[in-house]
Design a protein around this motif. Structure first.
Motif: not given
Length: 312
Positions: A174-176, A196-199, A203-204, A207-209
């Motif tokens: 959640r951190f750009p 899925a929630r982290a991705r 995306a919002r 960031a990248l996971v």
């Protein structure tokens, strides 16, 4: 009118703004620990742990006391849930006598949600089977104190996709500009719904996971390398040969060839010679014990947020 209580069962209970505020408040408390106000004076905090704990239990107990609250501690055999009382009834009763309940069950988080089905007592998840949200708060507090930012951080995680890894993914995403590169043993990755929630967060937020099961394919120039113990508290592994599967994911000094300035993080307790070598854990790049100390300040910030406080 008293401020509305808030529950912290999952990182997803925090908005992006709340997450930043809690981590920022924790870092501020760490910078001036003796300047903490008695913001919980008059409150009673229940500390209910069904599983072992050194850092989290002590952090919330000490943190509540430092904020002016009184505490009541419950062991695994103390509540009438052991004789058949429902979780819902237990929560309703405790809510008439406590202001906050900090609970470690290591079970289904639905039990914590059931305890939170009232409007008088805040409930904090001090670790459930699927997520360890307060650990992630300590992790981000540590990063913020060390780097002065969380945005843009590049972190490599090696090991099981356990509850600490899940919380880290749900928080850092959640951190750009932040990047979380997970290297997990085959069959021991993040739960699909957590990934899925982290991705979706990533995306919002920009960031990248990403997750891979290949320990030989590693990103270069990361800011930190993170691992957790291979035997997560309260869990067992059905595969008798699991150590062979995990062995390639051990954190050794070789990882610093491509990232010589990276810091080392570990949620503790650690088993030297298993998930990490003593050379790394006790070496100059390790900040694992700073993480442990920061659990105190992140616990204090979480308590204030759950009691409806405005975090400066």
């Amino acid at each position: 009118m008293a401020p509305a209580i808030r529950h912290l069962i999952s990182l997803d209970d925090l908005s992006d703004e709340d997450l930043r505020a809690v981590v920022g408040r924790a870092a501020g408390l760490a910078a001036r620990p003796r300047a903490a106000q008695a913001s919980l004076r008059g409150d009673v905090v229940g500390i209910y742990f069904r599983r072992t704990s050194t850092r989290t239990r002590t952090a919330f107990s000490s943190g509540a006391l430092r904020l002016g609250a009184q505490i009541i501690a419950y062991g695994p055999g103390d509540l009438q849930t052991n004789t058949g009382e429902s979780i819902e009834d237990t929560g309703r009763v405790l809510a008439t006598m406590l202001d906050v309940l900090v609970a470690r069950t290591a079970d289904d988080p639905a039990q914590l949600r059931a305890m939170a089905a009232q409007e008088r007592m805040a409930v904090i998840n001090a670790m459930s089977a699927d997520e360890h949200p307060t650990q992630a708060l300590a992790d981000l507090t540590t990063v913020l104190r060390r780097f002065g930012r969380v945005d843009g951080l590049r972190l490599l995680y090696l090991g099981e996709g356990n509850n600490s890894a899940a919380a880290l993914a749900l928080a850092l995403s959640r951190f750009p500009g932040a990047e979380l590169h997970l290297r997990t043993p085959p069959g021991y990755g993040l739960a699909p719904d957590v990934l899925a929630r982290a991705r979706a967060h990533a995306a919002r937020c920009g960031a990248l996971v990403e997750e891979s099961h290949d320990p030989g394919e590693l990103p270069a120039k990361v800011d930190a390398v993170y691992t957790t113990r291979w035997q997560t508290t309260g869990t067992t592994k059905q595969d008798p040969d699991w150590r062979t599967v995990f062995a390639p994911f051990q954190v050794t000094g070789e990882l610093w060839r491509s990232s010589p300035d990276a810091l080392f993080m570990h949620d503790l307790p650690a088993h030297r010679g298993e998930e990490v070598t003593a050379e790394v854990l006790d070496g100059p790049r390790s900040i694992a014990f700073e993480q442990a100390e920061n659990k105190l300040y992140s616990a204090m910030a979480a308590l204030e947020w759950c009691r409806g406080g405005e975090l400066a």
